[in-house]
Design an enzyme around this catalytic site. Sequence first.
Site, PDB file in Angstrom:
ATOM      1  N   GLU A 196     -11.309  -3.545  -3.791  1.00 51.88           N
ATOM      2  CA  GLU A 196     -10.242  -2.597  -4.135  1.00 51.88           C
ATOM      3  C   GLU A 196      -9.962  -2.718  -5.629  1.00 51.88           C
ATOM      4  O   GLU A 196      -9.314  -3.670  -6.079  1.00 51.88           O
ATOM      5  CB  GLU A 196      -8.989  -2.911  -3.312  1.00 51.88           C
ATOM      6  CG  GLU A 196      -9.226  -2.847  -1.815  1.00 51.88           C
ATOM      7  CD  GLU A 196      -8.209  -3.675  -1.037  1.00 51.88           C
ATOM      8  OE1 GLU A 196      -7.006  -3.398  -1.128  1.00 51.88           O
ATOM      9  OE2 GLU A 196      -8.617  -4.625  -0.342  1.00 51.88           O
TER      10      GLU A 196
ATOM     11  N   HIS B 159       0.793  -1.238   0.000  1.00 52.00           N
ATOM     12  CA  HIS B 159       0.000   0.000   0.000  1.00 52.00           C
ATOM     13  C   HIS B 159       0.826   1.289   0.000  1.00 52.00           C
ATOM     14  O   HIS B 159       0.546   2.227   0.751  1.00 52.00           O
ATOM     15  CB  HIS B 159      -0.977  -0.010   1.174  1.00 52.00           C
ATOM     16  CG  HIS B 159      -2.027  -1.085   1.087  1.00 52.00           C
ATOM     17  ND1 HIS B 159      -2.471  -1.603  -0.104  1.00 52.00           N
ATOM     18  CD2 HIS B 159      -2.730  -1.751   2.061  1.00 52.00           C
ATOM     19  CE1 HIS B 159      -3.396  -2.526   0.131  1.00 52.00           C
ATOM     20  NE2 HIS B 159      -3.566  -2.639   1.420  1.00 52.00           N
TER      21      HIS B 159
ATOM     22  N   HIS C 277      -9.754   1.864   0.115  1.00 55.42           N
ATOM     23  CA  HIS C 277      -9.776   0.673   0.971  1.00 55.42           C
ATOM     24  C   HIS C 277     -10.967   0.679   1.933  1.00 55.42           C
ATOM     25  O   HIS C 277     -10.805   0.458   3.134  1.00 55.42           O
ATOM     26  CB  HIS C 277      -8.453   0.590   1.741  1.00 55.42           C
ATOM     27  CG  HIS C 277      -8.033  -0.801   2.075  1.00 55.42           C
ATOM     28  ND1 HIS C 277      -8.850  -1.681   2.754  1.00 55.42           N
ATOM     29  CD2 HIS C 277      -6.889  -1.477   1.842  1.00 55.42           C
ATOM     30  CE1 HIS C 277      -8.209  -2.816   2.913  1.00 55.42           C
ATOM     31  NE2 HIS C 277      -7.010  -2.732   2.361  1.00 55.42           N
TER      32      HIS C 277
HETATM   33  C1  BGC Z   1      -4.690  -6.688   1.466  1.00 51.09           C
HETATM   34  C2  BGC Z   1      -4.691  -7.453   2.759  1.00 51.09           C
HETATM   35  C3  BGC Z   1      -4.292  -6.535   3.882  1.00 51.09           C
HETATM   36  C4  BGC Z   1      -5.250  -5.363   3.903  1.00 51.09           C
HETATM   37  C5  BGC Z   1      -4.929  -4.348   4.965  1.00 51.09           C
HETATM   38  C6  BGC Z   1      -5.635  -5.549   1.591  1.00 51.09           C
HETATM   39  O1  BGC Z   1      -5.580  -4.779   0.423  1.00 51.09           O
HETATM   40  O2  BGC Z   1      -5.053  -7.488   0.372  1.00 51.09           O
HETATM   41  O3  BGC Z   1      -3.782  -8.540   2.669  1.00 51.09           O
HETATM   42  O4  BGC Z   1      -4.317  -7.197   5.103  1.00 51.09           O
HETATM   43  O5  BGC Z   1      -5.233  -4.719   2.660  1.00 51.09           O
HETATM   44  O6  BGC Z   1      -3.659  -3.824   4.805  1.00 51.09           O
END
Ligand code: BGC
Length: 343
Positions: A308, A100, A173
């Site tokens: 997402e 991220h 998210h």
């Molecule tokens: C990911 C997860 C992660 C979550 C929070 C999602 O986009 O696929 O693996 O735990 O984000 O960071």
Amino acid sequence: MSITKKTVGKVDNKDAILYTLSNNSGLTAEIYNYGGIIKSLKINGRDVVLGRDNFEDYLNNDGYLGAAVGRVANRINRSCFILNGREYKVTPTNDVCTLHGGARGFNAYIWDAEISDGSEPALILRHVSPDGDEGFPGKLEVKMTYTLTASNSLKIDYDAVCDSDTMFNPTNHSYFNLDGHNSGTIYTQTLRLNCDFYTPNNNDLIPTGEVLKVEGTPFDYTTAAVIGDKIHNAHPQAEVAGGGIDHNFAIRGYGFRKACELVSSDKSITMETYTDMPGLQVYTANMLDTGCYKEGAAYGKHTAICFETQFFPNSTEHSHFIAPVMKKDEPFHSSTEYKFTVK
Ligand code: BGC
């Protein structure tokens, strides 16, 4: 329709502001200029996204609740990629990858805000990510426009331009629970994914580069299915995900099209997700911590689902995935729409 604002704190000496947008057909969104975080999204009074009570609670927003994610959403294997023959190293977030956007991504900055209060109220957020930010090349100027449309969608438009070639893969998210953010698990909600293929992960949740058919697996939601009927299974990919779904799916078709549909348990609310992106990371909150959440709600595993929209994760490594390469000075545009229908 209306837009109101309230100053809630300061970050980097800039005001953190919470905006409340309402349309005329029952949709209200609370959005921070900090990280573009959607704090609440109410449809006829029912809040369908997970969130936290206070602004300060978002300063350590584990799980990225409601946040804008970038520059590159999801995982970059080994925290490096090759672009135009040069290797770029980006800030790792653990021993194996960058998740991220790195140590401090889009989710943790105050964005400059502008409002547009018309028949479709909108919040326009702007942010400049400097050259070399978290290791990514080029000065990237990003604009995100959150609009409550007259047809009851929350639409997010991403516009950007960069002064050199770079990688760019933004998303949002939000954690959805159509029964209400504090109603427990999503087991009795119905999901349909317009996705025939998914990308399996290695043990670190990083796509291996394979693209497999969902047919015959518990990831097949091509026909609408009740989530609780499929989510408890012993498929090795579900186990890697911590029990449930934490996978990228290839959305059928091209251009702006429907990716998926979620229906509340009482069938009163349907949410359709539309996007022009090739991939959809579906995450059933398998690793969501119990913690400090809105209205004392007890969140945890499987109490929400994220959609997402994005380029395939780890496409920075697998060049046979559609690339998140953004060319110097070429404007980037992408849209995602969460559309609500109420019965
Ligand atoms: C990911 C997860 C992660 C979550 C929070 C999602 O986009 O696929 O693996 O735990 O984000 O960071």
